[in-house]
Scaffold this motif. Structure first.
Motif, PDB file in Angstrom:
ATOM      1  N   ASP A  54       0.849  -1.219  -0.075  1.00 47.09           N
ATOM      2  CA  ASP A  54       0.037  -0.125  -0.071  1.00 47.09           C
ATOM      3  C   ASP A  54       0.719   1.120   0.030  1.00 47.09           C
ATOM      4  N   LYS A  55       1.201   1.790  -1.170  1.00 44.63           N
ATOM      5  CA  LYS A  55       1.865   2.925  -1.288  1.00 44.63           C
ATOM      6  C   LYS A  55       1.202   4.183  -0.692  1.00 44.63           C
ATOM      7  N   ASN A  56       0.012   4.152  -0.664  1.00 43.90           N
ATOM      8  CA  ASN A  56      -0.816   5.217  -0.028  1.00 43.90           C
ATOM      9  C   ASN A  56      -0.334   5.604   1.530  1.00 43.90           C
ATOM     10  N   LEU A  57      -0.031   4.687   2.308  1.00 42.90           N
ATOM     11  CA  LEU A  57       0.241   4.625   3.621  1.00 42.90           C
ATOM     12  C   LEU A  57       1.578   5.716   3.964  1.00 42.90           C
ATOM     13  N   LEU A  58       2.192   6.146   2.772  1.00 36.90           N
ATOM     14  CA  LEU A  58       3.090   7.143   3.046  1.00 36.90           C
ATOM     15  C   LEU A  58       2.511   8.429   3.326  1.00 36.90           C
ATOM     16  N   TYR A  59       1.537   8.660   2.711  1.00 34.78           N
ATOM     17  CA  TYR A  59       0.735   9.956   2.339  1.00 34.78           C
ATOM     18  C   TYR A  59      -0.328  10.105   3.369  1.00 34.78           C
ATOM     19  N   GLN A  60      -0.875   9.072   4.070  1.00 37.41           N
ATOM     20  CA  GLN A  60      -1.980   8.781   4.880  1.00 37.41           C
ATOM     21  C   GLN A  60      -1.508   9.126   6.487  1.00 37.41           C
ATOM     22  N   GLN A  61      -0.451   8.873   6.709  1.00 40.47           N
ATOM     23  CA  GLN A  61      -0.119   8.770   8.144  1.00 40.47           C
ATOM     24  C   GLN A  61       1.233   9.541   8.547  1.00 40.47           C
ATOM     25  N   ASN A  62       1.385   9.934   9.646  1.00 39.27           N
ATOM     26  CA  ASN A  62       2.728  10.747   9.972  1.00 39.27           C
ATOM     27  C   ASN A  62       3.528   9.604  10.598  1.00 39.27           C
ATOM     28  N   LEU A  63       4.433   9.046   9.754  1.00 37.34           N
ATOM     29  CA  LEU A  63       5.087   7.887  10.382  1.00 37.34           C
ATOM     30  C   LEU A  63       6.080   8.236  11.197  1.00 37.34           C
ATOM     31  N   ASP A  64       6.598   9.655  11.564  1.00 41.17           N
ATOM     32  CA  ASP A  64       7.304  10.058  12.535  1.00 41.17           C
ATOM     33  C   ASP A  64       6.969   9.779  13.996  1.00 41.17           C
ATOM     34  N   GLN A  65       5.484   9.354  14.106  1.00 41.02           N
ATOM     35  CA  GLN A  65       5.114   8.967  15.394  1.00 41.02           C
ATOM     36  C   GLN A  65       5.065   7.579  15.773  1.00 41.02           C
ATOM     37  N   TYR A  66       5.666   6.613  15.043  1.00 44.87           N
ATOM     38  CA  TYR A  66       5.716   5.223  15.184  1.00 44.87           C
ATOM     39  C   TYR A  66       7.007   4.748  15.194  1.00 44.87           C
TER      40      TYR A  66
END
Length: 107
Positions: A54-66
């Motif tokens: 799921d390439k959209n995951l990059l744009y849907q979530q703030n990955l810096d939180q995880y």
């Protein structure tokens, strides 16, 4: 290393990741879980890697939180025959992965 295969990744990929502890969304009874809750679940349950296409995951979530590694296979389909072609590249790069980051794996 503990890996969770996203719903969009066939469980048949598990046998190509035998060096790791690998679980699937379906095995955990999490089918249909939204990405934000999925990332939180991964962190709360000590997963190191979320494996997805799921390439959209990059744009849907703030990955810096995880504190998690997101691995995205840059594939056209979810067929096992295509997914396994990414395994050599994944295996060559895994030692360089860092938490809080996403990695798009090419063939």
């Amino acid at each position: 290393m503990k890996i969770l295969l996203d719903e969009c990744v066939t469980k048949r990929l598990k046998k190509h990741l035998e060096a790791f502890e690998v679980l699937t969304i379906t095995e955990l009874g999490l089918s249909g879980i939204k990405n934000g809750k999925l990332l939180s679940y991964c962190v709360a349950n000590n997963f190191d890697i979320l494996f997805t296409i799921d390439k959209n995951l990059l744009y849907q979530q703030n990955l810096d939180q995880y504190p998690l590694i997101i691995v995205i296979l840059n594939c056209q389909t979810s067929k096992i025959e295509e997914l396994v072609t990414f395994m050599p590249s994944f295996n060559a790069q895994i030692g360089k992965f860092q938490k809080y980051k996403a990695y798009i794996i090419e063939k």
